[in-house]
Write a protein that holds these residues in place. Structure first.
Motif, PDB file in Angstrom:
ATOM      1  N   PHE A 171       0.567  -0.915  -0.463  1.00  0.00           N
ATOM      2  CA  PHE A 171       0.166   0.422   0.504  1.00  0.00           C
ATOM      3  C   PHE A 171       1.026   1.571  -0.012  1.00  0.00           C
ATOM      4  N   HIS A 172       1.938   1.595   1.233  1.00  0.00           N
ATOM      5  CA  HIS A 172       2.508   2.417   0.943  1.00  0.00           C
ATOM      6  C   HIS A 172       1.666   3.995   1.423  1.00  0.00           C
ATOM      7  N   LEU A 173       0.981   2.893   2.520  1.00  0.00           N
ATOM      8  CA  LEU A 173       0.023   4.992   2.559  1.00  0.00           C
ATOM      9  C   LEU A 173       0.702   5.570   3.986  1.00  0.00           C
ATOM     10  N   LEU A 174       0.539   6.995   4.091  1.00  0.00           N
ATOM     11  CA  LEU A 174       1.678   7.150   4.980  1.00  0.00           C
ATOM     12  C   LEU A 174       0.436   7.209   6.390  1.00  0.00           C
ATOM     13  N   ASN A 175       0.715   6.903   7.331  1.00  0.00           N
ATOM     14  CA  ASN A 175      -0.080   6.183   8.549  1.00  0.00           C
ATOM     15  C   ASN A 175      -0.689   7.676   8.980  1.00  0.00           C
ATOM     16  N   HIS A 176       0.347   8.958   9.414  1.00  0.00           N
ATOM     17  CA  HIS A 176       0.010   9.704   9.939  1.00  0.00           C
ATOM     18  C   HIS A 176      -0.900  11.341   9.081  1.00  0.00           C
ATOM     19  N   ASN A 190      -3.360  11.127   1.875  1.00  0.00           N
ATOM     20  CA  ASN A 190      -2.519  10.984   1.264  1.00  0.00           C
ATOM     21  C   ASN A 190      -2.817  11.131  -0.468  1.00  0.00           C
ATOM     22  N   VAL A 191      -3.748  10.872  -1.435  1.00  0.00           N
ATOM     23  CA  VAL A 191      -4.211  10.912  -2.137  1.00  0.00           C
ATOM     24  C   VAL A 191      -4.261  12.510  -2.851  1.00  0.00           C
ATOM     25  N   MET A 192      -3.994  13.199  -1.974  1.00  0.00           N
ATOM     26  CA  MET A 192      -3.475  14.730  -2.858  1.00  0.00           C
ATOM     27  C   MET A 192      -1.843  14.598  -2.392  1.00  0.00           C
ATOM     28  N   LEU A 193      -0.888  13.616  -1.576  1.00  0.00           N
ATOM     29  CA  LEU A 193       0.163  13.596  -1.770  1.00  0.00           C
ATOM     30  C   LEU A 193       0.618  13.393  -3.240  1.00  0.00           C
ATOM     31  N   ALA A 194       0.087  12.708  -4.388  1.00  0.00           N
ATOM     32  CA  ALA A 194       0.488  12.335  -5.747  1.00  0.00           C
ATOM     33  C   ALA A 194       0.238  13.441  -6.591  1.00  0.00           C
ATOM     34  N   GLU A 195       0.019  14.774  -6.084  1.00  0.00           N
ATOM     35  CA  GLU A 195       0.727  15.767  -7.131  1.00  0.00           C
ATOM     36  C   GLU A 195       1.352  17.448  -6.499  1.00  0.00           C
ATOM     37  N   ILE A 196       1.657  16.805  -5.006  1.00  0.00           N
ATOM     38  CA  ILE A 196       2.970  17.651  -5.163  1.00  0.00           C
ATOM     39  C   ILE A 196       4.063  17.574  -5.965  1.00  0.00           C
ATOM     40  N   GLU A 204      -9.834  -1.740   2.094  1.00  0.00           N
ATOM     41  CA  GLU A 204      -9.699  -0.152   1.669  1.00  0.00           C
ATOM     42  C   GLU A 204      -8.729   0.632   1.643  1.00  0.00           C
ATOM     43  N   ARG A 205      -7.432   0.057   2.118  1.00  0.00           N
ATOM     44  CA  ARG A 205      -6.201   1.006   2.127  1.00  0.00           C
ATOM     45  C   ARG A 205      -5.378   0.763   1.029  1.00  0.00           C
ATOM     46  N   GLN A 206      -5.674  -0.197  -0.050  1.00  0.00           N
ATOM     47  CA  GLN A 206      -5.158  -0.374  -1.387  1.00  0.00           C
ATOM     48  C   GLN A 206      -6.345   0.328  -1.988  1.00  0.00           C
ATOM     49  N   ARG A 207      -7.136   0.528  -1.897  1.00  0.00           N
ATOM     50  CA  ARG A 207      -8.047   1.687  -2.759  1.00  0.00           C
ATOM     51  C   ARG A 207      -7.845   3.594  -2.572  1.00  0.00           C
ATOM     52  N   VAL A 208      -7.322   3.210  -1.445  1.00  0.00           N
ATOM     53  CA  VAL A 208      -6.816   4.456  -1.376  1.00  0.00           C
ATOM     54  C   VAL A 208      -5.459   4.851  -2.184  1.00  0.00           C
ATOM     55  N   ALA A 209      -4.667   3.754  -2.137  1.00  0.00           N
ATOM     56  CA  ALA A 209      -3.408   3.858  -2.891  1.00  0.00           C
ATOM     57  C   ALA A 209      -3.671   4.057  -4.497  1.00  0.00           C
ATOM     58  N   VAL A 210      -5.162   3.506  -4.615  1.00  0.00           N
ATOM     59  CA  VAL A 210      -5.444   2.744  -6.482  1.00  0.00           C
ATOM     60  C   VAL A 210      -5.855   4.474  -6.483  1.00  0.00           C
ATOM     61  N   ALA A 211      -6.962   5.147  -5.931  1.00  0.00           N
ATOM     62  CA  ALA A 211      -6.879   6.071  -5.552  1.00  0.00           C
ATOM     63  C   ALA A 211      -6.032   7.407  -6.053  1.00  0.00           C
ATOM     64  N   ARG A 212      -4.838   7.463  -4.856  1.00  0.00           N
ATOM     65  CA  ARG A 212      -3.797   8.908  -5.454  1.00  0.00           C
ATOM     66  C   ARG A 212      -3.196   7.626  -6.678  1.00  0.00           C
TER      67      ARG A 212
END
Ligand SMILES: Nc1ncnc2c1ncn2[C@@H]1O[C@H](COP(=O)(O)OP(=O)(O)OP(=O)(O)O)[C@@H](O)[C@H]1O
Ligand SMILES: [Mg+2]
Lengths: 236, 433
Positions: free
Chosen positions: A100-105, A111-117, A154-162
């Motif tokens: 997944f590689h989501l940031l836990n904090h 996490n999804v917005m991180l994709a665009e920075i 759900e975590r993996q779906r967040v990663a997919v969204a990202r």
């Protein structure tokens, strides 16, 4: 698919090889030709150590081939500097990882917005685009949840969204269901089916027969040699 | 959706690199994003952030506190002897003639006149002035009873000092009881005495209502007052003080040994020059005039002494703080390997990764600097309040200290940031997280 005048190629590999130096050198990927067209859904299958991840890292511009030519959206990646490679990665490739590689904090939406920075462009609509992507994966109601409170699926779906934010040319997934049970795996695979139906180009690496069966095309990789499984035209 | 790709060959007029640049997006990290990433990273785990910064907080606090306290204490020391020393001028006769016992009956008398106090009193800027001389009484002992008690000790060797009445003002005399003698006593050469507290105790004189008599050898003196304290010339505290006029008559005092002048603040230099002329118009350079040290010199020497020592201490604690930040940042780079890999996959370049960690540690350092400065100032204020000092702080200190903190954070973050940027994305992504 058999028609050469069909959709534009997203990925073109010509005699791409990857040798890891050492004694003896490891030929993780032998001269490979592979074309992935726009809208393709391809599964890369093979036993452990066969070179699947090596291929995916090259496709994702995280690694450079030792030989051969790799073009993504027609751009010859060999000529790119670090900033351009990173730029292509950011703008044209979405990654989904086994762990997944989501940031836990950070919350789901952060996490999804991180994709665009690392992309040039406006911050203004970043939040809206993240919400849109989360709605696309069915998590519109968990925007402010933290990854630690989400289930694996759900975590993996967040990663997919990202990976979906900013409409990438190619979605690369390395064992996306490797950490999930079969029920949640099916959800992710359904999601991939939907994305494919909407025209997204997907390349999924997997051990799992259930996963590869969903793909429209399969290539097998063994000892660094890539061979097509499903009959289909390959353009060199 | 992928943009339609224009092959480089079709950009006829463009150099190849330019056409690639136009077709290929370049990775980019805005300052605002950098800032918000650092903020999120630091605020996500506030306790950890605070602990990481603790060393630097204490270091900066120590630095600010020591600089502030050095300044405050230095100012305090200065203002103490400033006030006393800066207002004191002493005039003495030329050395050779004054000290030559065989020259007693010669010209030496003219060096300092008996009315020196009155003459100087007239100068503008003089608060009080008076002469003072040690009186030689031979082997005569002092006692307060007319008859010698053979059992107890009742006779003492007590110094006798002759002064003009103005001297009491010039040394800021505080009286315990009675009064000091005046010009009348002096001119008439009355046999009166004022006792220093030490002398009064030994002679067992506590009250002066009836002008009790004391004896120096066979000379009788009436005690008119007892001193409590003097600000200058502390030998007066143990002495029997008599008028010049009486000392001349009875003990053959030839000339005053010195003139003590109390001047207004800032007037010392001026009065020093004028006093010599006023006392010896024909030969002013003969007189020796002692002026107080310049206050500025005193201040800077005190400050630099104190500062050097404490700055070393502050520097050492800052170094320890920097090592603390470097250490924790390095650990967090290792902890966040997965995050580094993810960021690279999301389009971060090595520079972006390095910038992020550098910025985080710099922000941490600045935060530590800010907290440390507050703590340091609080310390200065608390210590000052405790000692009843006036807290003094250089105005630049509260502004520079956070900058120093940021610089330390930047320095401490350099190696970890480099380490982070050197992390291979593939290896980093293999790490779970
Ligand atoms: N950095 C490296 N240096 C040397 N050899 C490597 C390196 N990375 C991979 N290899 C070797 O290349 C081969 C292919 O590795 P790769 O990670 O692509 O396998 P894989 O198909 O992804 O396996 P798995 O299913 O276990 O993840 C393996 O033999 C591996 O040991
Ligand atoms: Mg692998």
């Amino acid at each position: 698919m058999a028609n050469a005048a069909g959709p534009a190629p997203v990925v073109e590999l010509e005699r791409v090889a990857r040798v890891f130096p050492g004694t003896p050198p490891v030929e993780a990927l032998k001269a490979t030709d592979l074309v992935i067209h726009e809208g393709d859904y391809i599964a890369i299958v093979g036993p452990s150590g066969s070179g699947k991840s090596t291929l995916l890292h090259i496709l994702g511009l995280l690694d450079q081939p030792s030989a051969g030519i790799y073009r993504i959206d027609g751009i010859d990646t060999q000529e790119l500097g670090e900033r351009e490679r990173a730029g292509v990665r950011s703008a044209r490739i979405g990654f989904v990882f086994q762990s997944f590689h989501l940031l836990n904090h950070r919350s789901t939406i952060e996490n999804v917005m991180l994709a665009e920075i690392y992309r040039p462009g406006s911050r203004a609509k970043r939040r809206d685009r993240a919400i849109e992507a989360l709605e696309q994966v069915g998590l519109g109601h968990r925007l402010t949840s933290f990854p630690t409170t989400l289930s694996g699926g759900e975590r993996q779906r967040v990663a997919v969204a990202r990976a979906l934010v900013g409409e990438p040319s190619l979605l690369l997934a390395d064992e996306p269901t490797g950490n999930l049970d079969s029920g949640t795996s099916a959800q992710i695979l359904d999601l991939f089916d939907d994305l494919h139906a909407e025209g997204l180009t997907l390349a999924v690496i997997t051990h799992d027969g259930d996963v590869s069966a969903r793909a429209k095309r399969q290539v097998r990789i063994r000892d660094g040699v890539v061979t097509p499984v499903t009959a289909g035209a390959e353009h060199a | 959706m992928p943009e339609p790709y224009v092959p480089p060959a079709s950009g006829v007029e463009l150099a190849e690199t330019e056409s690639i640049a136009s077709a290929v997006p370049r990775s980019h990290l805005s300052f605002r994003d950098l800032l918000s990433e650092a903020t999120v990273a630091l605020t996500a785990r506030p306790a950890r952030t605070l602990l990481t910064a603790l060393g630097t907080i204490l270091g900066v606090a120590a630095l600010v506190a020591t600089l502030g306290l050095a300044k405050t204490a230095g100012n305090q020391i200065v203002s103490r002897f400033d006030e006393l020393e800066a207002t004191s001028v002493i005039v003495r006769p030329p050395q050779d003639r004054g000290q030559d016992p065989r020259g007693q009956n010669q010209q030496q008398v003219s060096s300092i006149p008996w009315d020196a106090g009155d003459r100087l009193q007239r100068l503008n800027g003089v608060v009080a002035a008076g002469t003072k001389s040690d009186v030689s009484v031979g082997n005569a002992l002092a006692r307060s009873v007319p008859l010698i008690d053979p059992l107890g000790q009742s006779e003492f060797q007590i110094p006798v000092i002759a002064v003009s009445p103005g001297l009491f003002g010039a040394v800021r005399t505080e009286l315990a009881t009675g009064r000091v003698f005046d010009d009348g006593h002096n001119q008439r050469g009355d046999n009166v005495a004022v006792l220093g507290p030490g002398a009064a105790r030994r002679l067992n004189v506590t009250r002066v209502d009836n002008s009790p008599a004391i004896f120096i050898g066979d000379t009788t003196l009436a005690v008119v007052g007892i001193i409590e304290d003097v600000a200058r010339e502390p030998e007066l505290l143990n002495a029997i003080i008599i008028p010049d006029g009486f000392a001349r008559q009875r003990f053959a005092l030839e000339a005053p040994a010195e003139v003590q002048v109390e001047v207004q603040i800032g007037a010392a230099e001026l009065i020093g020059g004028q006093a010599a002329v006023a006392l010896s118009p024909n030969d002013p350079t003969q007189l020796r005039v002692s002026l107080p040290p310049s206050p500025r010199q005193v201040r800077s020497s005190v400050e630099s002494d104190v500062n050097a020592l404490f700055l070393v201490l502050g520097g050492v604690s800052l170094l320890v703080g920097a090592i603390g930040i470097a250490n924790v940042t390095l650990v967090s780079v290792l902890e966040r390997t997965g995050e580094i890999g993810l960021r690279r996959a999301l389009g971060a370049t090595r520079r972006h990764v390095a910038a992020q960690f550098l910025f985080e540690s710099a922000a941490l350092g600045a935060l530590a600097g800010l907290l440390g400065t507050s703590l340091g100032i609080l310390t200065v204020v608390a210590v000052s309040a405790n000692r009843e000092w006036t807290p003094v702080l250089d105005a630049w200190l509260p502004f520079v200290a956070p900058v120093i903190g940021a610089a330390i954070g930047l320095l401490a973050g350099t190696y970890p940031a480099w380490k982070a940027s050197a992390t291979e994305p593939i290896a980093a992504l293999r790490a779970t997280g």
